[in-house]
Design a protein around this motif. Structure first.
Motif, PDB file in Angstrom:
ATOM      1  N   TRP A  17       0.834  -1.206   0.000  1.00  0.00           N
ATOM      2  CA  TRP A  17       0.000   0.000   0.000  1.00  0.00           C
ATOM      3  C   TRP A  17       0.865   1.251   0.000  1.00  0.00           C
ATOM      4  CZ3 TRP A  17      -0.633   3.565   4.151  1.00  0.00           C
ATOM      5  CH2 TRP A  17      -1.656   4.518   3.942  1.00  0.00           C
ATOM      6  N   GLY A  18       1.911   1.263   0.836  1.00  0.00           N
ATOM      7  CA  GLY A  18       2.817   2.410   0.884  1.00  0.00           C
ATOM      8  C   GLY A  18       3.523   2.628  -0.447  1.00  0.00           C
ATOM      9  N   GLU A  19       3.969   1.539  -1.050  1.00  0.00           N
ATOM     10  CA  GLU A  19       4.621   1.637  -2.364  1.00  0.00           C
ATOM     11  C   GLU A  19       3.646   2.205  -3.398  1.00  0.00           C
ATOM     12  OE1 GLU A  19       7.645   1.182  -3.608  1.00  0.00           O
ATOM     13  OE2 GLU A  19       8.662   0.215  -1.946  1.00  0.00           O
ATOM     14  N   TRP A  20       2.439   1.629  -3.442  1.00  0.00           N
ATOM     15  CA  TRP A  20       1.460   2.041  -4.443  1.00  0.00           C
ATOM     16  C   TRP A  20       1.090   3.508  -4.299  1.00  0.00           C
ATOM     17  CZ3 TRP A  20      -3.616   3.769  -3.687  1.00  0.00           C
ATOM     18  CH2 TRP A  20      -4.328   3.995  -4.872  1.00  0.00           C
ATOM     19  N   LEU A  21       0.831   3.957  -3.082  1.00  0.00           N
ATOM     20  CA  LEU A  21       0.389   5.336  -2.889  1.00  0.00           C
ATOM     21  C   LEU A  21       1.499   6.320  -3.254  1.00  0.00           C
ATOM     22  CD1 LEU A  21      -2.252   6.581  -2.168  1.00  0.00           C
ATOM     23  CD2 LEU A  21      -1.592   6.560   0.238  1.00  0.00           C
ATOM     24  N   ASN A  22       2.741   6.011  -2.865  1.00  0.00           N
ATOM     25  CA  ASN A  22       3.854   6.899  -3.229  1.00  0.00           C
ATOM     26  C   ASN A  22       4.089   6.897  -4.740  1.00  0.00           C
ATOM     27  OD1 ASN A  22       5.510   8.156  -0.799  1.00  0.00           O
ATOM     28  ND2 ASN A  22       4.675   6.202  -0.108  1.00  0.00           N
ATOM     29  N   TRP A  23       3.968   5.734  -5.367  1.00  0.00           N
ATOM     30  CA  TRP A  23       4.077   5.638  -6.831  1.00  0.00           C
ATOM     31  C   TRP A  23       3.019   6.519  -7.496  1.00  0.00           C
ATOM     32  CZ3 TRP A  23       0.338   3.980 -10.271  1.00  0.00           C
ATOM     33  CH2 TRP A  23       0.754   3.803 -11.596  1.00  0.00           C
ATOM     34  N   ARG A  24       1.797   6.414  -6.987  1.00  0.00           N
ATOM     35  CA  ARG A  24       0.684   7.172  -7.562  1.00  0.00           C
ATOM     36  C   ARG A  24       0.912   8.676  -7.426  1.00  0.00           C
ATOM     37  NH1 ARG A  24      -4.176   9.418  -6.536  1.00  0.00           N
ATOM     38  NH2 ARG A  24      -5.890   8.883  -7.911  1.00  0.00           N
ATOM     39  N   TRP A  25       1.294   9.125  -6.237  1.00  0.00           N
ATOM     40  CA  TRP A  25       1.515  10.550  -6.013  1.00  0.00           C
ATOM     41  C   TRP A  25       2.590  11.112  -6.938  1.00  0.00           C
ATOM     42  CZ3 TRP A  25       1.547   9.632  -0.071  1.00  0.00           C
ATOM     43  CH2 TRP A  25       0.221   9.672   0.406  1.00  0.00           C
ATOM     44  N   SER A  26       3.577  10.299  -7.273  1.00  0.00           N
ATOM     45  CA  SER A  26       4.668  10.792  -8.127  1.00  0.00           C
ATOM     46  C   SER A  26       4.203  11.033  -9.564  1.00  0.00           C
ATOM     47  CB  SER A  26       5.844   9.811  -8.120  1.00  0.00           C
ATOM     48  OG  SER A  26       5.557   8.655  -8.878  1.00  0.00           O
ATOM     49  N   ARG A  27       2.993  10.578  -9.889  1.00  0.00           N
ATOM     50  CA  ARG A  27       2.470  10.688 -11.254  1.00  0.00           C
ATOM     51  C   ARG A  27       1.254  11.602 -11.366  1.00  0.00           C
ATOM     52  NH1 ARG A  27       5.557   6.553 -10.675  1.00  0.00           N
ATOM     53  NH2 ARG A  27       6.467   5.477 -12.448  1.00  0.00           N
ATOM     54  N   VAL A  28       1.007  12.396 -10.345  1.00  0.00           N
ATOM     55  CA  VAL A  28      -0.139  13.310 -10.349  1.00  0.00           C
ATOM     56  C   VAL A  28       0.328  14.727 -10.680  1.00  0.00           C
ATOM     57  CG1 VAL A  28      -1.987  14.301  -8.943  1.00  0.00           C
ATOM     58  CG2 VAL A  28      -1.414  11.884  -8.703  1.00  0.00           C
ATOM     59  N   ARG A 188      -4.764  16.497   2.539  1.00  0.00           N
ATOM     60  CA  ARG A 188      -6.211  16.535   2.739  1.00  0.00           C
ATOM     61  C   ARG A 188      -6.852  17.786   2.147  1.00  0.00           C
ATOM     62  NH1 ARG A 188      -3.547  18.174   6.977  1.00  0.00           N
ATOM     63  NH2 ARG A 188      -4.315  19.779   8.395  1.00  0.00           N
ATOM     64  N   GLY A 189      -6.098  18.864   1.957  1.00  0.00           N
ATOM     65  CA  GLY A 189      -6.649  20.103   1.405  1.00  0.00           C
ATOM     66  C   GLY A 189      -6.662  20.161  -0.112  1.00  0.00           C
ATOM     67  N   LEU A 190      -6.120  19.132  -0.778  1.00  0.00           N
ATOM     68  CA  LEU A 190      -6.123  19.135  -2.238  1.00  0.00           C
ATOM     69  C   LEU A 190      -7.523  18.872  -2.785  1.00  0.00           C
ATOM     70  CD1 LEU A 190      -3.063  19.244  -2.006  1.00  0.00           C
ATOM     71  CD2 LEU A 190      -2.930  17.455  -3.736  1.00  0.00           C
ATOM     72  N   LYS A 191      -7.829  19.502  -3.901  1.00  0.00           N
ATOM     73  CA  LYS A 191      -9.125  19.308  -4.555  1.00  0.00           C
ATOM     74  C   LYS A 191      -9.084  18.020  -5.383  1.00  0.00           C
ATOM     75  CE  LYS A 191      -9.251  24.311  -4.975  1.00  0.00           C
ATOM     76  NZ  LYS A 191      -9.058  25.417  -5.891  1.00  0.00           N
ATOM     77  N   ALA A 192     -10.267  17.544  -5.750  1.00  0.00           N
ATOM     78  CA  ALA A 192     -10.367  16.290  -6.506  1.00  0.00           C
ATOM     79  C   ALA A 192      -9.567  16.330  -7.792  1.00  0.00           C
ATOM     80  CB  ALA A 192     -11.829  15.962  -6.800  1.00  0.00           C
ATOM     81  N   ASP A 193      -9.607  17.464  -8.510  1.00  0.00           N
ATOM     82  CA  ASP A 193      -8.878  17.539  -9.781  1.00  0.00           C
ATOM     83  C   ASP A 193      -7.371  17.698  -9.586  1.00  0.00           C
ATOM     84  OD1 ASP A 193      -9.042  20.165  -8.824  1.00  0.00           O
ATOM     85  OD2 ASP A 193      -9.168  21.033 -10.828  1.00  0.00           O
ATOM     86  N   GLU A 194      -6.933  17.883  -8.347  1.00  0.00           N
ATOM     87  CA  GLU A 194      -5.499  17.947  -8.062  1.00  0.00           C
ATOM     88  C   GLU A 194      -4.967  16.598  -7.625  1.00  0.00           C
ATOM     89  OE1 GLU A 194      -5.124  22.568  -6.516  1.00  0.00           O
ATOM     90  OE2 GLU A 194      -5.717  21.047  -5.059  1.00  0.00           O
ATOM     91  N   ARG A 195      -5.809  15.584  -7.644  1.00  0.00           N
ATOM     92  CA  ARG A 195      -5.400  14.247  -7.205  1.00  0.00           C
ATOM     93  C   ARG A 195      -5.374  13.238  -8.336  1.00  0.00           C
ATOM     94  NH1 ARG A 195      -6.021  13.321  -1.614  1.00  0.00           N
ATOM     95  NH2 ARG A 195      -6.776  15.127  -0.476  1.00  0.00           N
ATOM     96  N   LYS A 196      -5.719  13.656  -9.548  1.00  0.00           N
ATOM     97  CA  LYS A 196      -5.823  12.721 -10.672  1.00  0.00           C
ATOM     98  C   LYS A 196      -4.451  12.404 -11.253  1.00  0.00           C
ATOM     99  CE  LYS A 196     -10.476  14.106 -11.981  1.00  0.00           C
ATOM    100  NZ  LYS A 196     -11.293  14.806 -12.963  1.00  0.00           N
ATOM    101  N   VAL A 197      -4.206  11.135 -11.473  1.00  0.00           N
ATOM    102  CA  VAL A 197      -2.954  10.719 -12.106  1.00  0.00           C
ATOM    103  C   VAL A 197      -2.912  11.237 -13.521  1.00  0.00           C
ATOM    104  CG1 VAL A 197      -1.595   8.723 -12.844  1.00  0.00           C
ATOM    105  CG2 VAL A 197      -2.779   8.673 -10.655  1.00  0.00           C
TER     106      VAL A 197
END
Length: 199
Positions: A17-28, A188-197
């Motif tokens: 889970w930690g790997e996946w979430l960090n991987w995902r954040w690096s591509r947003v 937590r303060g990011l908007k939905a469109d700021e979280r999309k890969v």
């Protein structure tokens, strides 16, 4: 025996889970920007001592390895961070580490007034106006937060954001679940469109 197996499965799941979430954040909030010129912004972390701390040393290495192979000499590396507790600015400590320990000989610029991530972005904007590609180097969640801030402050410059080499499978694996939890809290303060890969 079952309890051990359950704990082992839970441990592996937490690491994955930690790997996946960090991987995902690096591509947003990144694109495939082209062009010849590049800037790598390395964000500082609280550093009250006289030399770069563990986190800042890792961020510097991340920034240096993020330089495109074809842009080693044309890339500017911008170290950003003010003084923590009245000592030497984080930007200066990181630049010193890059030059003296990593023997980096490329172009270095310092932004040494920032105390927050928002200020980091505000203060580096004048140093980014004329580059084609912008990379932000930090832990993936922190870098995402900074990219979102650039998007809020200067959407035109945010279109030039590309991935930094801030995520590698197996790097910091044991602490990635903790980094993921902390990242969820800080983002937590990011908007939905700021979280999309993006990729």
């Amino acid at each position: 025996m079952r309890r051990r197996a359950g704990l082992a499965i839970a441990g592996v799941a937490a690491l994955a889970w930690g790997e996946w979430l960090n991987w995902r954040w690096s591509r947003v909030l990144v694109g495939n920007g082209g062009g010849a010129s590049e800037a790598v912004v390395v964000l500082g972390y609280r550093n009250p001592q006289a030399t770069a701390n563990l986190i800042n040393r890792w961020r510097v290495r991340t920034g240096i390895r993020s330089i495109s192979a074809d842009g080693a000499h044309g890339t500017r590396v911008i170290f950003s961070g003010g003084a923590a507790g009245g000592g030497t600015a984080e930007a200066q400590l990181m630049a010193d580490y890059a030059k003296s320990v990593l023997e980096f000989e490329g172009t270095v610029l310092l932004e040494d007034q920032s105390a927050t991530t928002w200020e980091n972005i505000t203060n580096v904007i004048p140093l980014l106006e004329d580059v084609d590609r912008i990379k932000i180097a930090s832990q993936p969640a922190h870098a995402l937060k900074a990219r979102a801030y650039l998007r809020r402050q200067r959407p035109d410059l945010a279109e030039r954001l590309v991935r930094a080499d801030d995520y590698r499978t197996g790097e910091w694996t044991v602490v990635k679940p903790l980094l993921a939890l902390y990242g969820l809290w800080t983002l937590r303060g990011l908007k939905a469109d700021e979280r999309k890969v993006s990729l």
